[in-house]
Design a protein around this motif. Structure first.
Motif, PDB file in Angstrom:
ATOM      1  N   UNK A  53       0.793  -1.249  -0.099  1.00  0.00           N
ATOM      2  CA  UNK A  53      -0.073  -0.131   0.003  1.00  0.00           C
ATOM      3  C   UNK A  53       0.915   1.278  -0.135  1.00  0.00           C
ATOM      4  N   UNK A  54       1.997   1.293   0.713  1.00  0.00           N
ATOM      5  CA  UNK A  54       2.778   2.356   0.776  1.00  0.00           C
ATOM      6  C   UNK A  54       3.612   2.623  -0.724  1.00  0.00           C
ATOM      7  N   UNK A  55       3.736   1.531  -1.315  1.00  0.00           N
ATOM      8  CA  UNK A  55       4.362   1.514  -2.832  1.00  0.00           C
ATOM      9  C   UNK A  55       3.133   2.109  -3.626  1.00  0.00           C
ATOM     10  N   UNK A  56       2.012   1.574  -3.587  1.00  0.00           N
ATOM     11  CA  UNK A  56       1.051   2.241  -4.283  1.00  0.00           C
ATOM     12  C   UNK A  56       0.679   3.862  -4.155  1.00  0.00           C
ATOM     13  N   UNK A  57       0.693   4.138  -2.652  1.00  0.00           N
ATOM     14  CA  UNK A  57       0.701   5.568  -2.481  1.00  0.00           C
ATOM     15  C   UNK A  57       1.748   6.302  -3.270  1.00  0.00           C
ATOM     16  N   UNK A  58       2.910   5.926  -3.075  1.00  0.00           N
ATOM     17  CA  UNK A  58       4.251   6.721  -3.911  1.00  0.00           C
ATOM     18  C   UNK A  58       3.837   6.610  -5.360  1.00  0.00           C
ATOM     19  N   UNK A  59       3.364   5.520  -5.927  1.00  0.00           N
ATOM     20  CA  UNK A  59       2.918   5.452  -7.308  1.00  0.00           C
ATOM     21  C   UNK A  59       1.930   6.554  -7.612  1.00  0.00           C
ATOM     22  N   UNK A  60       1.122   6.727  -6.692  1.00  0.00           N
ATOM     23  CA  UNK A  60      -0.260   7.752  -6.959  1.00  0.00           C
ATOM     24  C   UNK A  60       0.199   9.059  -6.846  1.00  0.00           C
ATOM     25  N   UNK A  61       1.417   9.185  -5.948  1.00  0.00           N
ATOM     26  CA  UNK A  61       2.014  10.651  -5.722  1.00  0.00           C
ATOM     27  C   UNK A  61       2.522  11.065  -7.003  1.00  0.00           C
ATOM     28  N   UNK A  62       3.497  10.051  -7.584  1.00  0.00           N
ATOM     29  CA  UNK A  62       4.379  10.306  -8.574  1.00  0.00           C
ATOM     30  C   UNK A  62       3.205  10.463 -10.094  1.00  0.00           C
ATOM     31  N   UNK A  63       2.271   9.970 -10.134  1.00  0.00           N
ATOM     32  CA  UNK A  63       1.300  10.209 -11.098  1.00  0.00           C
ATOM     33  C   UNK A  63       0.378  11.342 -10.838  1.00  0.00           C
ATOM     34  N   UNK A  64       0.216  11.789  -9.721  1.00  0.00           N
ATOM     35  CA  UNK A  64      -0.461  12.847  -9.394  1.00  0.00           C
ATOM     36  C   UNK A  64      -1.903  12.276  -9.329  1.00  0.00           C
ATOM     37  N   UNK A  65      -2.268  11.056  -9.361  1.00  0.00           N
ATOM     38  CA  UNK A  65      -3.476  10.606  -9.457  1.00  0.00           C
ATOM     39  C   UNK A  65      -4.529  10.535  -7.978  1.00  0.00           C
ATOM     40  N   UNK A  66      -5.240  11.276  -7.928  1.00  0.00           N
ATOM     41  CA  UNK A  66      -6.116  11.668  -6.554  1.00  0.00           C
ATOM     42  C   UNK A  66      -6.495  10.482  -6.128  1.00  0.00           C
ATOM     43  N   UNK A  67      -7.720   9.721  -6.675  1.00  0.00           N
ATOM     44  CA  UNK A  67      -8.127   8.318  -6.171  1.00  0.00           C
ATOM     45  C   UNK A  67      -7.185   7.632  -5.511  1.00  0.00           C
ATOM     46  N   UNK A  68      -5.876   7.187  -6.376  1.00  0.00           N
ATOM     47  CA  UNK A  68      -4.806   6.436  -5.877  1.00  0.00           C
ATOM     48  C   UNK A  68      -4.417   6.897  -4.582  1.00  0.00           C
ATOM     49  N   UNK A  69      -3.927   8.118  -4.589  1.00  0.00           N
ATOM     50  CA  UNK A  69      -3.393   8.852  -3.273  1.00  0.00           C
ATOM     51  C   UNK A  69      -4.152   8.624  -2.380  1.00  0.00           C
ATOM     52  N   UNK A  70      -5.597   9.158  -2.337  1.00  0.00           N
ATOM     53  CA  UNK A  70      -6.516   9.009  -1.188  1.00  0.00           C
ATOM     54  C   UNK A  70      -6.611   7.610  -0.649  1.00  0.00           C
ATOM     55  N   UNK A  71      -6.904   6.843  -1.616  1.00  0.00           N
ATOM     56  CA  UNK A  71      -7.358   5.460  -1.116  1.00  0.00           C
ATOM     57  C   UNK A  71      -5.957   4.672  -0.466  1.00  0.00           C
ATOM     58  N   UNK A  72      -4.773   5.065  -0.809  1.00  0.00           N
ATOM     59  CA  UNK A  72      -3.676   4.303  -0.205  1.00  0.00           C
ATOM     60  C   UNK A  72      -3.380   5.174   0.913  1.00  0.00           C
ATOM     61  N   UNK A  73      -3.562   6.293   0.964  1.00  0.00           N
ATOM     62  CA  UNK A  73      -3.160   7.126   2.232  1.00  0.00           C
ATOM     63  C   UNK A  73      -3.936   6.749   3.228  1.00  0.00           C
ATOM     64  N   UNK A  74      -5.438   6.543   3.196  1.00  0.00           N
ATOM     65  CA  UNK A  74      -6.387   6.151   4.448  1.00  0.00           C
ATOM     66  C   UNK A  74      -6.020   4.478   4.567  1.00  0.00           C
ATOM     67  N   UNK A  75      -5.840   3.706   3.330  1.00  0.00           N
ATOM     68  CA  UNK A  75      -5.606   2.369   3.761  1.00  0.00           C
ATOM     69  C   UNK A  75      -4.402   2.162   4.201  1.00  0.00           C
ATOM     70  N   UNK A  76      -3.239   2.931   4.356  1.00  0.00           N
ATOM     71  CA  UNK A  76      -1.981   2.651   4.766  1.00  0.00           C
ATOM     72  C   UNK A  76      -2.372   2.984   6.437  1.00  0.00           C
ATOM     73  N   UNK A  77      -3.048   4.030   6.963  1.00  0.00           N
ATOM     74  CA  UNK A  77      -3.137   4.297   8.060  1.00  0.00           C
ATOM     75  C   UNK A  77      -4.123   3.014   8.585  1.00  0.00           C
ATOM     76  N   UNK A  78      -5.044   2.454   8.048  1.00  0.00           N
ATOM     77  CA  UNK A  78      -5.781   1.600   8.579  1.00  0.00           C
ATOM     78  C   UNK A  78      -5.040   0.263   8.877  1.00  0.00           C
ATOM     79  N   UNK A  79      -4.298  -0.177   7.716  1.00  0.00           N
ATOM     80  CA  UNK A  79      -3.441  -1.386   7.702  1.00  0.00           C
ATOM     81  C   UNK A  79      -2.504  -1.144   8.699  1.00  0.00           C
ATOM     82  N   UNK A  80      -1.834  -0.064   8.906  1.00  0.00           N
ATOM     83  CA  UNK A  80      -0.734   0.001   9.928  1.00  0.00           C
ATOM     84  C   UNK A  80      -1.478   0.057  11.367  1.00  0.00           C
ATOM     85  N   UNK A  81      -2.559   0.588  11.497  1.00  0.00           N
ATOM     86  CA  UNK A  81      -3.282   0.242  12.806  1.00  0.00           C
ATOM     87  C   UNK A  81      -3.388  -1.266  13.212  1.00  0.00           C
ATOM     88  N   UNK A  82      -3.896  -2.086  12.171  1.00  0.00           N
ATOM     89  CA  UNK A  82      -4.208  -3.409  12.330  1.00  0.00           C
ATOM     90  C   UNK A  82      -2.670  -4.150  12.791  1.00  0.00           C
TER      91      UNK A  82
END
Length: 95
Positions: A48-77
């Motif tokens: 998920x962290x890698x997908x977030x980086x990918x989204x940031x590089x592309x500037x893709x808002x859905x990829x950034x938002x989804x993976x940012x929130x998912x990274x927080x939730x998965x990290x919490x688990x």
């Protein structure tokens, strides 16, 4: 105005990201982490962290938002599972 592809991406991101909320809530309420695979959540969190980086590089808002929130939730688990299992081992060394 948002195009249809971005809207579909945001809807998909919302569904997949929110799927982690019940697991986090369950762990917080019950403290039960027995069924959690540390290996799976570790690999998943890195992915998920890698997908977030990918989204940031592309500037893709859905990829950034989804993976940012998912990274927080998965990290919490992952962190909650590590903490709980550490406490169990500390309090019950024979287990």
């Amino acid at each position: 105005m948002m195009d249809n592809f971005t809207l579909i991406g945001l809807m998909a991101a919302t569904c997949t990201t929110l799927s982690f909320v019940p697991q986090v809530v369950h762990i917080l309420r019950t403290g039960n982490v027995e069924g959690i695979s540390l290996m799976m959540y570790s690999v998943f969190t890195v992915g998920v962290a890698l997908w977030l980086a990918y989204g940031v590089v592309l500037g893709d808002l859905p990829v950034i938002l989804a993976n940012l929130v998912t990274l927080v939730l998965a990290s919490m688990v992952l962190v909650l599972t590590l903490i709980k299992r550490h406490r169990i081992k500390r309090d019950h060394p024979a287990l």
